[in-house]
Design a protein around this motif. Structure first.
Motif, mmCIF file in Angstrom:
data_model
loop_
_atom_site.group_PDB
_atom_site.id
_atom_site.type_symbol
_atom_site.label_atom_id
_atom_site.label_comp_id
_atom_site.label_asym_id
_atom_site.label_seq_id
_atom_site.Cartn_x
_atom_site.Cartn_y
_atom_site.Cartn_z
ATOM 1 N N VAL A 23 0.852 -1.185 0.000
ATOM 2 C CA VAL A 23 0.000 0.000 0.000
ATOM 3 C C VAL A 23 0.888 1.234 0.000
ATOM 4 C CG1 VAL A 23 -1.738 1.287 1.301
ATOM 5 C CG2 VAL A 23 -1.844 -1.200 1.224
ATOM 6 N N LEU A 24 0.688 2.117 -0.999
ATOM 7 C CA LEU A 24 1.488 3.339 -1.084
ATOM 8 C C LEU A 24 0.934 4.448 -0.205
ATOM 9 C CD1 LEU A 24 2.221 3.506 -4.901
ATOM 10 C CD2 LEU A 24 3.697 2.706 -3.070
ATOM 11 N N GLY A 25 -0.372 4.471 -0.036
ATOM 12 C CA GLY A 25 -0.983 5.506 0.771
ATOM 13 C C GLY A 25 -2.414 5.152 1.117
ATOM 14 N N TRP A 26 -2.941 5.883 2.070
ATOM 15 C CA TRP A 26 -4.298 5.637 2.511
ATOM 16 C C TRP A 26 -4.856 6.943 3.044
ATOM 17 C CZ3 TRP A 26 -6.709 5.462 7.441
ATOM 18 C CH2 TRP A 26 -7.975 4.870 7.451
ATOM 19 N N GLY A 27 -6.065 7.302 2.644
ATOM 20 C CA GLY A 27 -6.726 8.511 3.122
ATOM 21 C C GLY A 27 -8.016 8.151 3.809
ATOM 22 N N SER A 28 -8.253 8.742 4.957
ATOM 23 C CA SER A 28 -9.446 8.469 5.744
ATOM 24 C C SER A 28 -10.685 9.020 5.053
ATOM 25 C CB SER A 28 -9.307 9.101 7.126
ATOM 26 O OG SER A 28 -10.529 9.017 7.828
ATOM 27 N N PRO A 40 6.949 6.366 3.298
ATOM 28 C CA PRO A 40 8.017 7.347 3.048
ATOM 29 C C PRO A 40 9.081 6.892 2.058
ATOM 30 C CG PRO A 40 8.181 6.443 5.264
ATOM 31 C CD PRO A 40 6.919 5.901 4.662
ATOM 32 N N ARG A 41 9.290 5.606 1.895
ATOM 33 C CA ARG A 41 10.319 5.143 0.960
ATOM 34 C C ARG A 41 9.909 5.317 -0.489
ATOM 35 N NH1 ARG A 41 12.993 -0.228 3.585
ATOM 36 N NH2 ARG A 41 13.947 0.861 5.325
ATOM 37 N N ARG A 42 8.638 5.432 -0.722
ATOM 38 C CA ARG A 42 8.148 5.651 -2.084
ATOM 39 C C ARG A 42 7.119 6.772 -2.047
ATOM 40 N NH1 ARG A 42 5.507 1.641 -6.368
ATOM 41 N NH2 ARG A 42 5.396 3.157 -8.012
ATOM 42 N N LEU A 43 7.599 7.942 -1.731
ATOM 43 C CA LEU A 43 6.726 9.080 -1.543
ATOM 44 C C LEU A 43 6.717 9.954 -2.784
ATOM 45 C CD1 LEU A 43 4.935 10.234 0.623
ATOM 46 C CD2 LEU A 43 6.857 11.572 1.433
ATOM 47 N N GLU A 44 5.576 9.998 -3.439
ATOM 48 C CA GLU A 44 5.408 10.798 -4.645
ATOM 49 C C GLU A 44 4.338 11.850 -4.391
ATOM 50 O OE1 GLU A 44 4.398 7.286 -6.373
ATOM 51 O OE2 GLU A 44 6.359 6.815 -7.203
#
Length: 169
Positions: A23-28, A40-44
């Motif tokens: 999972v690259l990101g998640w928004g509530s 953070p290691r793959r932050l675009e």
């Protein structure tokens, strides 16, 4: 990032780290507890924009769904388009890149803005319109490339995979 999301001006957003693999990101989607979690290691910038767009979805400012979220994030600014969208179909020449150049970012942004304008005019298939417009623009760009440049690419690919060729008799 906040300047691109005026709908969140008066909102305090919690930020955290994604711990789930893949999972690259998640928004509530809870409007009472807005938060964004990123890897953070793959932050675009595009991942962050996508997750912030989920916060707008939670407030009813953007239609629901991952594809709509991608489109609205692309339409914010070409400065936020540093990676290809994950939920919208884009040609392989764009989708396989880890990091997008300015020409691809501008193309995706323009097509997203056009699709949102079409939606405002009543077009229901605006997501598909975006995908078709990007595909057509990529084909036109490829056709406009000089033949010599394309043949150099083909030769380079053949050289890379030369080890897989059977020996000549």
């Amino acid at each position: 990032m906040r300047g691109f999301f005026p709908g969140l001006d008066a909102v305090t957003v919690r930020v955290g780290l994604v711990r789930k693999p893949g999972v690259l990101g998640w928004g509530s989607l809870d409007p009472e507890q807005p938060g964004v979690w990123v890897r953070p290691r793959r932050l675009e910038a595009f991942t962050i924009a996508h997750e912030f767009t989920h916060l707008l979805q939670a407030r009813g400012l953007v239609p629901g769904g991952e594809r709509a979220c991608d489109l609205w994030a692309l339409a914010r600014s070409p400065l936020l388009v540093d990676a290809p969208p994950g939920y919208l179909r884009v040609p392989d020449s764009i989708g396989r890149q880890r990091s997008l150049g300015t020409a691809d970012a501008a193309l995706l942004h323009r097509a997203a803005k056009a699709a949102l304008e079409a939606r405002a005019q009543g077009e229901r298939r605006y997501l598909r319109q975006f995908e078709l417009e990007v595909a057509a623009a990529a084909r036109a760009r490829e056709a406009a490339r000089p033949v010599a440049a394309r043949s150099r690419v083909v030769r380079a690919i053949a050289e890379v995979f030369a080890f897989a060729r059977p020996p000549r008799a």
